[in-house]
Design an enzyme around this catalytic site. Structure first.
Site, mmCIF file in Angstrom:
data_model
loop_
_atom_site.group_PDB
_atom_site.id
_atom_site.type_symbol
_atom_site.label_atom_id
_atom_site.label_comp_id
_atom_site.label_asym_id
_atom_site.label_seq_id
_atom_site.Cartn_x
_atom_site.Cartn_y
_atom_site.Cartn_z
ATOM 1 N N ARG A 98 0.816 -1.218 0.000
ATOM 2 C CA ARG A 98 0.000 0.000 0.000
ATOM 3 C C ARG A 98 0.849 1.267 0.000
ATOM 4 O O ARG A 98 0.577 2.213 -0.753
ATOM 5 C CB ARG A 98 -0.950 0.000 1.203
ATOM 6 C CG ARG A 98 -1.950 1.145 1.216
ATOM 7 C CD ARG A 98 -2.986 0.991 0.125
ATOM 8 N NE ARG A 98 -2.609 1.653 -1.123
ATOM 9 C CZ ARG A 98 -3.028 1.241 -2.317
ATOM 10 N NH1 ARG A 98 -3.787 0.172 -2.434
ATOM 11 N NH2 ARG A 98 -2.659 1.889 -3.390
ATOM 12 N N LYS A 133 3.094 24.603 -2.572
ATOM 13 C CA LYS A 133 1.826 23.993 -2.163
ATOM 14 C C LYS A 133 1.942 22.478 -2.313
ATOM 15 O O LYS A 133 1.345 21.861 -3.194
ATOM 16 C CB LYS A 133 0.671 24.569 -2.980
ATOM 17 C CG LYS A 133 0.476 26.060 -2.732
ATOM 18 C CD LYS A 133 -0.590 26.651 -3.621
ATOM 19 C CE LYS A 133 -0.727 28.153 -3.375
ATOM 20 N NZ LYS A 133 -1.734 28.787 -4.259
ATOM 21 N N LYS A 165 5.471 38.553 -0.823
ATOM 22 C CA LYS A 165 4.057 38.412 -1.159
ATOM 23 C C LYS A 165 3.275 39.635 -0.674
ATOM 24 O O LYS A 165 3.818 40.533 -0.026
ATOM 25 C CB LYS A 165 3.508 37.132 -0.525
ATOM 26 C CG LYS A 165 4.232 35.867 -0.951
ATOM 27 C CD LYS A 165 3.797 35.408 -2.315
ATOM 28 C CE LYS A 165 2.423 34.788 -2.265
ATOM 29 N NZ LYS A 165 1.972 34.286 -3.590
ATOM 30 N N GLU A 194 5.736 40.153 -5.461
ATOM 31 C CA GLU A 194 4.403 39.975 -6.042
ATOM 32 C C GLU A 194 3.702 41.318 -6.173
ATOM 33 O O GLU A 194 3.729 42.146 -5.252
ATOM 34 C CB GLU A 194 3.584 39.056 -5.139
ATOM 35 C CG GLU A 194 2.146 38.864 -5.583
ATOM 36 C CD GLU A 194 1.353 38.042 -4.592
ATOM 37 O OE1 GLU A 194 1.526 36.803 -4.601
ATOM 38 O OE2 GLU A 194 0.590 38.629 -3.802
ATOM 39 N N ASP A 215 0.328 38.676 -10.154
ATOM 40 C CA ASP A 215 -0.678 37.853 -9.504
ATOM 41 C C ASP A 215 -2.081 38.167 -9.999
ATOM 42 O O ASP A 215 -2.538 39.319 -9.938
ATOM 43 C CB ASP A 215 -0.612 38.060 -7.990
ATOM 44 C CG ASP A 215 -1.549 37.136 -7.238
ATOM 45 O OD1 ASP A 215 -1.548 35.932 -7.541
ATOM 46 O OD2 ASP A 215 -2.279 37.619 -6.357
#
Length: 287
Positions: A98, A133, A165, A194, A215
């Protein structure tokens, strides 16, 4: 905070321990210790493979007597069909199955998702980037899967590049101030900032950013941003991000941006359907 880096073997052993716990009750109850088996790993849909070495390592960490022979390589686009054979103690093979398949399916899914996005961008100037992410503790494997799919890696972590950011900008008091502070604190690292509009782009270019992240700009605005960059600072690279669907990518590529970053490569990649089937099994007898 002390930084602890776990090796791949450490992570795999921990994952095996999580799954097996006090023992594989089903396998121990139904399979004799002396039984051996030969099993086939089968792709049930087409896709790009990634994680073959990782899956093999799961089996050999479980039991060094298990042997794995792949008939494919990472980064290869394969159609449905067999890709390898595993032989050895049946109990060990079943207990490791698995985890090995989970990793192989997940990483091959990321590689396949990446290849689809690379193909959608076409063979022009614009290149595909991943993001942070990713699944905690498995980032290196998922970023490797992106490379197997033909994409490029963005930052591996917070320590190897500066990406200012919107919240950094807000906390620092503006684009220019944030970039100046970054230059002072970490002058050897590349600085990316950004922005969400052309005014922010102009400010970032004049403040000395090495790369600007555009962005959530629409296609027309991206083309305008490239023109502004070409006029003010042609050496600065531009990265587009936000709402980057497969259908939209061909148009984005025509804007002239250098990079497109897509979080969905890792956070939303569907697992590739891969299974393991016993081909033969026998019980060893004592002489």
């Amino acid at each position: 905070m002390e930084t602890v880096v776990l090796s791949l073997d450490d992570r795999l052993r921990a994952a095996l321990a999580e799954d097996i716990g006090r023992g594989d009750a089903t396998t121990l109850a139904t399979i004799p210790a002396s039984q051996t088996a030969r099993a086939e790993v089968l792709m049930k849909e087409s896709g790009v493979l990634s994680g073959l070495d990782v899956a093999a390592r799961v089996f050999t960490l479980m039991d060094p007597r298990l042997t794995v022979r792949w008939s494919a390589v990472d980064g290869e686009q394969r159609e449905r069909g067999p890709i390898g054979v595993i032989e050895g103690p049946a109990r060990s093979l079943l207990s490791a199955e698995r985890l090995a398949l989970n990793l192989l399916q997940r990483l091959s899914g990321v590689a396949t998702q990446t290849r689809r996005h690379v193909d959608a961008l076409g063979s022009g100037h614009t290149q595909l980037l991943d993001t942070r992410k990713t699944t905690p503790l498995w980032r290196d494997l998922e970023k490797q899967a992106v490379r197997h799919g033909g994409g490029l890696n963005h930052r591996a972590g917070l320590d190897d590049g500066i990406l200012i950011k919107d919240n950094h900008v807000a906390a620092a008091g503006g684009v220019t101030e944030a970039i100046c502070r970054a230059r002072t604190h970490a002058y050897l690292l590349k600085v990316e900032c950004e922005v969400s509009d052309l005014a922010g782009l102009r400010e970032a270019l004049r403040a000395g950013a090495d790369r600007v992240l555009l962005d959530n700009m629409n296609d027309d605005l991206l083309a305008e941003a490239v023109a502004v960059r070409n006029e003010l600072a042609p050496h600065v690279t531009l990265e587009a991000s936000g709402n980057m669907t497969l259908e939209r990518l061909p148009k984005v590529a025509t804007s002239g941006v250098d990079y497109v970053s897509v979080g969905a490569l890792t956070h939303s990649a569907p697992a590739l359907d891969i299974s393991l089937n016993f081909l033969s099994s026998r019980t060893e007898t004592q002489a």
